[in-house]
Each structure stands twice: as C-alpha cells, then as structure tokens.
Motif scaffolding. Structure first.
Motif, PDB file in Angstrom:
ATOM      1  N   PRO A 196      33.531 -26.760  -6.442  1.00 13.05           N
ATOM      2  CA  PRO A 196      33.645 -27.832  -7.315  1.00 13.05           C
ATOM      3  C   PRO A 196      32.597 -27.594  -8.330  1.00 13.05           C
ATOM      4  N   VAL A 197      32.978 -28.459  -9.515  1.00 10.56           N
ATOM      5  CA  VAL A 197      32.121 -28.897 -10.544  1.00 10.56           C
ATOM      6  C   VAL A 197      32.060 -30.209 -10.905  1.00 10.56           C
ATOM      7  N   PRO A 198      30.673 -30.618 -11.003  1.00  8.38           N
ATOM      8  CA  PRO A 198      29.329 -30.167 -10.505  1.00  8.38           C
ATOM      9  C   PRO A 198      29.274 -29.578  -9.164  1.00  8.38           C
ATOM     10  N   PRO A 199      28.238 -28.722  -8.930  1.00 10.52           N
ATOM     11  CA  PRO A 199      28.153 -28.120  -7.740  1.00 10.52           C
ATOM     12  C   PRO A 199      27.359 -29.104  -6.852  1.00 10.52           C
ATOM     13  N   VAL A 200      27.509 -29.144  -5.497  1.00 12.06           N
ATOM     14  CA  VAL A 200      26.631 -30.186  -4.390  1.00 12.06           C
ATOM     15  C   VAL A 200      25.757 -29.176  -3.922  1.00 12.06           C
ATOM     16  N   THR A 201      24.729 -29.890  -3.474  1.00  9.25           N
ATOM     17  CA  THR A 201      23.651 -28.863  -2.576  1.00  9.25           C
ATOM     18  C   THR A 201      23.848 -29.067  -1.264  1.00  9.25           C
ATOM     19  N   HIS A 202      24.468 -30.200  -0.464  1.00  7.89           N
ATOM     20  CA  HIS A 202      24.642 -30.375   0.763  1.00  7.89           C
ATOM     21  C   HIS A 202      25.745 -29.645   1.367  1.00  7.89           C
ATOM     22  N   TRP A 203      26.644 -29.088   0.636  1.00  4.97           N
ATOM     23  CA  TRP A 203      27.726 -27.990   1.024  1.00  4.97           C
ATOM     24  C   TRP A 203      28.159 -27.133   0.137  1.00  4.97           C
ATOM     25  N   LYS A 204      27.916 -25.931   0.816  1.00 10.31           N
ATOM     26  CA  LYS A 204      27.920 -24.628   0.170  1.00 10.31           C
ATOM     27  C   LYS A 204      28.786 -23.536   1.007  1.00 10.31           C
ATOM     28  N   PRO A 205      30.090 -23.634   0.796  1.00  4.88           N
ATOM     29  CA  PRO A 205      30.850 -22.569   1.516  1.00  4.88           C
ATOM     30  C   PRO A 205      30.404 -21.232   0.892  1.00  4.88           C
ATOM     31  N   ASP A 206      30.581 -19.962   1.514  1.00  5.85           N
ATOM     32  CA  ASP A 206      30.473 -18.965   0.647  1.00  5.85           C
ATOM     33  C   ASP A 206      31.774 -18.445  -0.127  1.00  5.85           C
ATOM     34  N   ALA A 207      31.626 -17.552  -0.600  1.00  8.81           N
ATOM     35  CA  ALA A 207      32.959 -16.905  -1.605  1.00  8.81           C
ATOM     36  C   ALA A 207      34.019 -16.710  -0.954  1.00  8.81           C
ATOM     37  N   VAL A 208      33.844 -15.910   0.408  1.00  6.20           N
ATOM     38  CA  VAL A 208      34.842 -15.561   1.224  1.00  6.20           C
ATOM     39  C   VAL A 208      35.765 -16.878   1.682  1.00  6.20           C
ATOM     40  N   GLN A 209      35.094 -18.050   2.018  1.00  7.65           N
ATOM     41  CA  GLN A 209      35.763 -19.108   2.538  1.00  7.65           C
ATOM     42  C   GLN A 209      36.484 -19.798   1.196  1.00  7.65           C
ATOM     43  N   TYR A 210      36.122 -19.692   0.158  1.00  6.78           N
ATOM     44  CA  TYR A 210      36.640 -20.311  -1.163  1.00  6.78           C
ATOM     45  C   TYR A 210      37.848 -19.350  -1.403  1.00  6.78           C
ATOM     46  N   HIS A 211      37.559 -18.112  -1.127  1.00 10.83           N
ATOM     47  CA  HIS A 211      38.912 -17.467  -1.381  1.00 10.83           C
ATOM     48  C   HIS A 211      40.100 -17.477  -0.379  1.00 10.83           C
ATOM     49  N   GLU A 212      39.824 -17.515   0.817  1.00 11.72           N
ATOM     50  CA  GLU A 212      40.707 -17.599   1.975  1.00 11.72           C
ATOM     51  C   GLU A 212      41.256 -19.047   1.894  1.00 11.72           C
ATOM     52  N   ASP A 213      40.592 -20.062   1.974  1.00 10.41           N
ATOM     53  CA  ASP A 213      40.968 -21.454   1.993  1.00 10.41           C
ATOM     54  C   ASP A 213      41.671 -21.918   0.840  1.00 10.41           C
ATOM     55  N   GLY A 214      41.212 -21.401  -0.245  1.00 10.89           N
ATOM     56  CA  GLY A 214      41.937 -21.808  -1.521  1.00 10.89           C
ATOM     57  C   GLY A 214      43.289 -21.217  -1.694  1.00 10.89           C
ATOM     58  N   ALA A 215      43.577 -19.886  -1.355  1.00 10.31           N
ATOM     59  CA  ALA A 215      44.945 -19.619  -1.236  1.00 10.31           C
ATOM     60  C   ALA A 215      45.634 -20.200  -0.267  1.00 10.31           C
ATOM     61  N   ARG A 216      45.195 -20.608   0.712  1.00  8.84           N
ATOM     62  CA  ARG A 216      46.235 -21.347   1.773  1.00  8.84           C
ATOM     63  C   ARG A 216      46.292 -22.913   1.276  1.00  8.84           C
ATOM     64  N   ILE A 217      45.365 -23.531   0.843  1.00 11.20           N
ATOM     65  CA  ILE A 217      45.365 -24.742   0.443  1.00 11.20           C
ATOM     66  C   ILE A 217      46.587 -24.799  -0.890  1.00 11.20           C
ATOM     67  N   GLU A 218      46.518 -23.779  -1.732  1.00  8.54           N
ATOM     68  CA  GLU A 218      47.336 -23.607  -2.824  1.00  8.54           C
ATOM     69  C   GLU A 218      48.861 -23.455  -2.441  1.00  8.54           C
ATOM     70  N   ALA A 219      48.642 -22.652  -1.608  1.00  4.12           N
ATOM     71  CA  ALA A 219      50.286 -22.496  -0.860  1.00  4.12           C
ATOM     72  C   ALA A 219      50.716 -23.746  -0.169  1.00  4.12           C
TER      73      ALA A 219
END
Length: 302
Positions: A196-219
């Motif tokens: 997300p932009v702007p970033p938040v401090t209370h929730w910070k998934p790692d890059a792998v989670q964005y990569h995997e979840d992002g592809a699935r949710i886009e699908a």
C-alpha cells in the motif's frame, strides 16, 4: 464610491475569495498599500487586488483539465473491436460489422461484494476463526438487506476461508427464489494484494507474501470482474462474499484507480459494495461498504 457599494462589488466578483479580497480592500483603505491617493486611485488599487485574488478564467478553461491516464475500454480484454482485429474472415461474403455486433456483450453485470462478518480473532487456525455471535447476527442482517433489495440473484461465490463460508451460508438462507447456487473459491482468500501507498507501520507483510497473494488476488479479479459474455441475454446479479483487502483491491482495479491506494478505504463487517459493469466496458461503483441497514451498535471492522 461608498464603502457598502465597494463591499457589494468585491463580494460579487470575488465569489469564494470574498474573505481574502475584503481583507485586502480593508488594508488598502487603511493605507497599508501606500499613501491615500484619492478615490480614483483607491478604486484602481482595489480592482488590482481583486484581479490578483481571482484565478484566471476564460470560456475555454472553465472545466478543469483531466489528469492521469484516459479510460481503457479494453481493460478486461473483452472489447469486441479488439477481439476481432487480426482475425481472418471465414468467407468472402462475411460481413465484419455483423460479426462484431454478434460478439458484443448485451447485458449488464451487477456484482455485490460482501465482506465477511465479525469472527474469532483468537483462533490459531482458519477453522477456529469462525463467526462470533455478533458476526452471525451481522450476516443475518446482511442477508435480510439483500433480500429486501428484491433482486434475482444468479449465484453466490465465497472465499473458502471459514469466516467467509459461514457468512455466505447464513446469507443464502435469506435469498429469494428456489435457491441460489453456492460456489467456494480459493482465489478469494484474504491476503496482501499489493504494497500500500502510503505505507502503514502496524501491518508489514514480506515481499514473498505480496508476490504470492498479489498474483492470486489479481487472478481472482480477472476471473470475476469483467463485462458479460455475449451469450448472456439478461442483466445478472452476482454475490461474492470475501474479505476487505480483496474487495478494496477489486474496487481500485475496476475503477482504474491506482491499486496501491486500496488500504485508504475502510469496510465494515457484513457491508455491501456494489459494482456495475456495462456492456460497453464502463464500470460504476454504486455503493462502497454500505452498512447503513445495521444498527450502530452492531457495526464492527474486525
């Protein structure tokens, strides 16, 4: 010119800038802009201040210029004119315009995105994160609201996570008709769609989670959010019960807003977000997170 007439002139021309211009005129009358120079000089000074306070306006520039990218009518890759490009005609007598008309969608899709109800946050696994008593009550209220809309629902698709499945089962009992088919889908599970932009401090998934979840949710977006098939003759009303992150990402993508802004929206549990997709490819957001049908003491966002 009298002070009252000057004030009317200033307010009439300045509109929304009347306060600024009035202050400037008052300062001018007290000599803050220089020595008293007579009535004609004072009027000219006030007019100069008035011009400076007002934005430039011409008949050609009264409408703000559009910003950002123009609307992409082929955002779902289903625009008939784009699909027909490059295709060879079957016969020499085939009319390409007729072929294109036959391939045009004719129905409107209405997609009602429901966020699951409140659930047990202390559960260690998905199976333990079932709805709370309040959550089940919220699902009942959402089902009653959907029934009260008087629409003919075609299908109810839900995330395979426990809280979404339970919410969908409760809602389905209220839907009119002989019964709406329920379909579970793993693509709709909760996740981190994009950083997300702007970033938040209370929730910070790692890059792998964005990569995997992002592809699935886009699908999931590509599977469920698109214009109607040309074979569909009547408008449809489809319910998707899933999660806040998924819904917010869907809304940004469907409206062609920057998807990184998905976390700037908030959704209550059991709320209804309504997207309409026209045959032309136009998309409208009819409601975002509607929960006004619930009493205030039943509203939650967990």
């Amino acid at each position: 010119m009298s002070y009252r007439k000057t004030l009317k002139l200033i307010c009439g021309f300045a509109g929304g800038s009347a306060v600024v211009v009035l202050a400037a005129a008052a300062a001018d009358s007290r000599g803050y802009f220089g020595e008293q120079r007579g009535e004609a000089a004072s009027r000219w000074s006030r007019f100069t201040v008035l011009q400076a306070a007002q934005p430039a306006w011409t008949p050609a520039s009264h409408t703000p210029a559009p910003t950002g990218h123009s609307w992409d009518f082929n955002w779902d890759k289903r625009d008939p004119s784009a699909l027909s490009n490059g295709k060879k005609k079957e016969t020499a007598t085939e009319d390409p315009s007729s072929e294109q008309d036959n391939g045009k969608p004719k129905a409107t899709r209405n997609i009602l995105l429901i966020r699951h109800s409140q659930y047990n946050l202390s559960g260690n696994s998905d199976k333990e994160r079932i709805l709370t008593p309040l959550g089940r009550e919220q699902a009942e209220l959402t089902g009653q609201r959907l029934a009260a809309l008087g629409l003919k629902y075609d299908i109810l698709i839900h995330s395979s996570m426990a809280r979404a499945t339970e919410t969908a089962n409760i809602i389905s009992k209220h839907l009119p008709g002989p019964g709406v088919d329920l379909l579970s889908c793993d693509l709709l599970r909760e996740g981190a769609p994009i950083e997300p932009v702007p970033p938040v401090t209370h929730w910070k998934p790692d890059a792998v989670q964005y990569h995997e979840d992002g592809a699935r949710i886009e699908a999931a977006f590509r599977r469920y959010i698109h214009r109607a098939d040309p074979k569909q003759k009547e408008d449809s009303f489809e319910i998707i019960v899933c999660h806040a992150n998924v819904i917010r990402y869907f809304v940004c993508r469907a409206l062609q807003f920057p998807p990184e802004g998905w976390l700037r929206m908030g959704l209550n549990n059991g709320s209804i977000t309504w997207l309409t997709i026209r045959p032309s490819g136009r998309v409208a957001l009819r409601t975002l997170g509607d929960s006004g049908f619930m009493p205030p003491d039943k509203l939650t966002r967990t």
